[in-house]
Motif scaffolding. Structure first.
Motif, PDB file in Angstrom:
ATOM      1  N   ILE A 263       0.728  -1.163   0.165  1.00  0.00           N
ATOM      2  CA  ILE A 263       0.118  -0.017  -0.063  1.00  0.00           C
ATOM      3  C   ILE A 263       0.807   1.239   0.035  1.00  0.00           C
ATOM      4  O   ILE A 263       0.650   2.172  -0.814  1.00  0.00           O
ATOM      5  CB  ILE A 263      -0.970  -0.077   1.260  1.00  0.00           C
ATOM      6  N   PHE A 264       1.645   1.309   0.696  1.00  0.00           N
ATOM      7  CA  PHE A 264       2.731   2.385   1.158  1.00  0.00           C
ATOM      8  C   PHE A 264       3.611   2.828  -0.344  1.00  0.00           C
ATOM      9  O   PHE A 264       4.121   3.727  -0.696  1.00  0.00           O
ATOM     10  CB  PHE A 264       3.456   2.646   2.142  1.00  0.00           C
ATOM     11  N   ALA A 265       3.983   1.525  -0.976  1.00  0.00           N
ATOM     12  CA  ALA A 265       4.777   1.487  -2.052  1.00  0.00           C
ATOM     13  C   ALA A 265       3.988   2.199  -3.400  1.00  0.00           C
ATOM     14  O   ALA A 265       4.665   3.112  -4.164  1.00  0.00           O
ATOM     15  CB  ALA A 265       5.295   0.150  -2.266  1.00  0.00           C
ATOM     16  N   VAL A 266       2.933   1.765  -3.302  1.00  0.00           N
ATOM     17  CA  VAL A 266       1.736   2.164  -4.397  1.00  0.00           C
ATOM     18  C   VAL A 266       1.864   3.755  -4.112  1.00  0.00           C
ATOM     19  O   VAL A 266       1.652   4.600  -5.019  1.00  0.00           O
ATOM     20  CB  VAL A 266       0.459   1.642  -4.384  1.00  0.00           C
TER      21      VAL A 266
ATOM     22  N   THR B 276      -8.163   2.922  -8.027  1.00  0.00           N
ATOM     23  CA  THR B 276      -7.825   1.604  -8.869  1.00  0.00           C
ATOM     24  C   THR B 276      -6.708   0.702  -8.380  1.00  0.00           C
ATOM     25  O   THR B 276      -6.836  -0.468  -8.315  1.00  0.00           O
ATOM     26  CB  THR B 276      -7.851   2.023 -10.245  1.00  0.00           C
ATOM     27  N   ARG B 277      -5.586   1.351  -8.186  1.00  0.00           N
ATOM     28  CA  ARG B 277      -4.187   0.461  -7.863  1.00  0.00           C
ATOM     29  C   ARG B 277      -4.603   0.085  -6.425  1.00  0.00           C
ATOM     30  O   ARG B 277      -4.180  -0.861  -6.185  1.00  0.00           O
ATOM     31  CB  ARG B 277      -3.164   1.628  -8.028  1.00  0.00           C
ATOM     32  N   LEU B 278      -4.965   0.843  -5.450  1.00  0.00           N
ATOM     33  CA  LEU B 278      -5.165   0.428  -4.277  1.00  0.00           C
ATOM     34  C   LEU B 278      -6.253  -0.659  -4.115  1.00  0.00           C
ATOM     35  O   LEU B 278      -6.072  -1.763  -3.331  1.00  0.00           O
ATOM     36  CB  LEU B 278      -5.338   1.566  -3.193  1.00  0.00           C
ATOM     37  N   ARG B 279      -7.254  -0.721  -4.923  1.00  0.00           N
ATOM     38  CA  ARG B 279      -8.340  -1.798  -4.860  1.00  0.00           C
ATOM     39  C   ARG B 279      -7.655  -3.144  -5.190  1.00  0.00           C
ATOM     40  O   ARG B 279      -7.831  -4.277  -4.806  1.00  0.00           O
ATOM     41  CB  ARG B 279      -9.422  -1.664  -5.550  1.00  0.00           C
ATOM     42  N   HIS B 280      -6.695  -2.968  -6.308  1.00  0.00           N
ATOM     43  CA  HIS B 280      -6.027  -4.044  -6.940  1.00  0.00           C
ATOM     44  C   HIS B 280      -5.023  -4.561  -5.847  1.00  0.00           C
ATOM     45  O   HIS B 280      -4.754  -6.023  -5.693  1.00  0.00           O
ATOM     46  CB  HIS B 280      -5.321  -3.535  -8.165  1.00  0.00           C
ATOM     47  N   VAL B 281      -4.303  -3.846  -5.016  1.00  0.00           N
ATOM     48  CA  VAL B 281      -3.394  -4.375  -3.899  1.00  0.00           C
ATOM     49  C   VAL B 281      -4.352  -5.125  -2.845  1.00  0.00           C
ATOM     50  O   VAL B 281      -3.841  -6.104  -2.370  1.00  0.00           O
ATOM     51  CB  VAL B 281      -2.480  -2.935  -3.229  1.00  0.00           C
TER      52      VAL B 281
ATOM     53  N   ARG C  79      10.409  11.914   4.803  1.00  0.00           N
ATOM     54  CA  ARG C  79      10.691  12.140   3.544  1.00  0.00           C
ATOM     55  C   ARG C  79       9.724  11.276   2.601  1.00  0.00           C
ATOM     56  O   ARG C  79       9.099  10.230   3.272  1.00  0.00           O
ATOM     57  CB  ARG C  79      12.027  11.603   3.194  1.00  0.00           C
ATOM     58  N   VAL C  80       9.602  11.704   1.418  1.00  0.00           N
ATOM     59  CA  VAL C  80       8.647  10.656   0.626  1.00  0.00           C
ATOM     60  C   VAL C  80       9.238   9.214   0.284  1.00  0.00           C
ATOM     61  O   VAL C  80      10.584   9.021   0.242  1.00  0.00           O
ATOM     62  CB  VAL C  80       8.566  11.311  -0.930  1.00  0.00           C
ATOM     63  N   GLY C  81       8.580   8.205   0.721  1.00  0.00           N
ATOM     64  CA  GLY C  81       8.792   6.985   0.585  1.00  0.00           C
ATOM     65  C   GLY C  81       9.415   6.348   1.861  1.00  0.00           C
ATOM     66  O   GLY C  81       9.668   5.210   1.968  1.00  0.00           O
ATOM     67  N   LEU C  82       9.580   7.154   2.737  1.00  0.00           N
ATOM     68  CA  LEU C  82       9.965   6.299   3.914  1.00  0.00           C
ATOM     69  C   LEU C  82       9.208   5.213   4.570  1.00  0.00           C
ATOM     70  O   LEU C  82       9.643   4.344   4.849  1.00  0.00           O
ATOM     71  CB  LEU C  82      10.184   7.722   5.191  1.00  0.00           C
TER      72      LEU C  82
ATOM     73  N   THR D 214       8.351  -0.439   5.558  1.00  0.00           N
ATOM     74  CA  THR D 214       7.524  -1.654   5.722  1.00  0.00           C
ATOM     75  C   THR D 214       8.165  -2.687   4.576  1.00  0.00           C
ATOM     76  O   THR D 214       7.885  -3.831   5.074  1.00  0.00           O
ATOM     77  CB  THR D 214       6.184  -1.299   5.167  1.00  0.00           C
ATOM     78  N   ARG D 215       8.892  -2.227   3.847  1.00  0.00           N
ATOM     79  CA  ARG D 215       9.532  -3.336   2.906  1.00  0.00           C
ATOM     80  C   ARG D 215      10.502  -3.922   3.745  1.00  0.00           C
ATOM     81  O   ARG D 215      10.715  -5.316   3.416  1.00  0.00           O
ATOM     82  CB  ARG D 215      10.249  -2.692   1.589  1.00  0.00           C
ATOM     83  N   VAL D 216      11.341  -3.335   4.696  1.00  0.00           N
ATOM     84  CA  VAL D 216      12.531  -4.284   5.195  1.00  0.00           C
ATOM     85  C   VAL D 216      11.605  -5.143   6.391  1.00  0.00           C
ATOM     86  O   VAL D 216      12.213  -6.269   6.722  1.00  0.00           O
ATOM     87  CB  VAL D 216      13.416  -2.984   6.114  1.00  0.00           C
TER      88      VAL D 216
END
Length: 458
Positions: A142-145, A191-196, A356-359, A364-366
């Motif tokens: 979700i956060f990556a999208v 649309t992207r979030l629903r797909h996720v 920062r953007v993407g923090l 969460t990826r880690v």
């Protein structure tokens, strides 16, 4: 012709009888008493509890009554460290939020400013509500999208329970710093979030929810209450056995809440009894659920006994009637779920650093790469500083390996401060020992409205 009605008359009694709040630090040596007297109105108890819970005050004893058109409550509270409330700013905030200057008796109700949707400290924003089936790594996706779509996350609250997830996320546009209000862009994000949420390869019929509200148009819902509402519909669909089948709190499965519903013949109330591990915001979660199910709490007695919360609530439906048998079973299921969904086991990871953007996407990826599941998350941003709290656990149910924690520190600790600690079994404040108790935590200290009614009848 209808008779003339002066619109000012409706608020006349409220103006001559405004809410009164007293912060008493003298009566008890180990806690602060918050006393609230007011004209009664539907939902006022929940609004008072929202104020106290937003300040992270733990209510370990309370007496509540609202018959006869008047609302009188006494709450015994301590702060997160288990100490009395002595901070002058906190005391003045409670007095203002619950006293004559508050909007407790306003026609449209009020919400605590501490955690309302539309957090005043994050500026112009778009609120996104999401709900769907949970899985390992979902929060990271979700956060990556959102990062990929140039959405900066300002704040977020995430809950998971019974393989379902609900979250409220506040974002703004990376380029402009304002709310995202372009319909085409909002549609692409949705649309992207629903797909996720549905998961790759899942069918379109999956039960997912994505809702957007922009800036000042955001409904002023309390965040925790909104999360309860988002997850509430899943309780009936779960089909689990009601908590009434649980025999007790000890032994195997002993941390499961015990909820029963009885009928009080003396006063025509339905009596809800709850016993479970005591914790912060327990009373709020119970009253929030009952309120959203359209029940009214007329009386309640709350106490703590050896780290267990004991609550006795006298309720009726809004039409004044008691609960039917099928209603009672549904109340049991819903309260059991509401109590359990905030309970977290494992570790809390607290990360503080420059936003920062993407923090969040990176962090969460880690967590996902280390095989950890996020049970709950609380994300806030203030003055460019991010404070993120993640409740994490091993998907297999095993304790989190300390080597994993050290690995996390090596991956994210270069740019942010990270602290990890085990979640305690309970955050409750034990009932203090009293003179003549012989060191025991006496059950006799628990005031029961049922005992009072029995004495009056005798």
């Amino acid at each position: 012709m209808l008779p003339y009605f002066d619109p000012e008359y409706e608020n006349f009694n409220q103006r001559i009888n405004p809410p009164r709040v007293c912060i008493d630090n003298a009566t008890c040596s180990d806690c602060t008493l918050v006393k609230v007297d007011s004209m009664n109105k539907n939902g006022i108890l929940l609004e008072v509890l929202q104020v106290l819970s937003d300040l992270d005050l733990h209510i370990f004893k309370a007496y509540i009554t609202s018959d006869g058109g008047w609302f009188m409550d006494v709450f015994h509270v301590v702060d997160k460290q288990g100490q009395k409330i002595t901070d002058d700013k906190t005391i003045k905030y409670i007095e203002k939020a619950l006293g004559p200057e508050s909007n407790l008796l306003g026609a449209k109700g009020s919400n605590s400013p501490g955690r309302s949707v539309g957090l005043h400290s994050i500026g112009d924003h778009t609120a996104i509500e999401l709900k769907g089936p949970d899985r390992t790594g979902l929060l990271s996706e979700i956060f990556a999208v959102l990062a990929d779509l140039q959405c900066n996350v300002l704040a977020a609250e995430v809950w998971t329970h019974r393989m379902r997830v609900a979250c409220v996320v506040y974002v703004n546009d990376v380029a402009t710093g304002g709310a995202i209000d372009d319909p085409g862009r909002v549609s692409r994000i949705e649309t992207r979030l629903r797909h996720v949420l549905r998961g790759y390869g899942s069918g379109a019929g999956e039960d997912t929810h994505a809702n957007f509200a922009v800036g000042s148009a955001t409904p002023h819902h309390h965040v925790d209450r909104r999360l309860h509402q988002l997850m509430h519909a899943d309780v009936d669909a779960d089909g689990g056995a009601p908590a009434a089948v649980v025999a007790g709190c000890g032994g195997e499965g002993g941390d499961r809440p015990v909820v029963t519903v009885e009928h009080c013949e003396e006063k025509s109330y339905s009596v809800v009894n709850v016993k479970c591990r005591d914790r912060s915001k327990l009373l709020f979660d119970i009253v929030c659920t009952l309120t959203d199910m359209h029940y009214v709490v007329f009386h309640a007695a709350v106490s703590s006994e050896a780290n267990y919360g004991i609550q006795e609530l006298y309720i009726r439906r809004k039409d004044g009637k008691t609960l039917l048998k099928d209603e009672a079973e549904r109340v049991i299921r819903c309260l059991e779920a509401a109590i359990s969904r905030r309970v977290s086991e494992g570790f809390t990871l607290e990360l503080c650093g420059r936003d920062r953007v993407g923090l969040l996407s990176d962090v969460t990826r880690v967590l996902r790469e280390h095989g950890l599941t996020v049970a709950r998350a609380d994300v806030t941003t203030a003055g460019g500083q991010a404070t993120n709290v993640f409740y994490v656990r091993n998907p297999s149910g095993q304790p989190v390996d300390m080597k994993t924690i050290e690995g996390l520190r090596g991956r994210v600790g270069q740019t942010v401060m990270l602290s990890a600690k085990s979640v305690p079994a309970t955050v409750a404040k034990p009932v203090p020992e009293t003179a003549g108790s012989g060191g025991s935590l006496a059950r006799a200290s628990f005031f029961s409205f049922g005992n009072l009614f029995a004495k009056l009848r005798a």
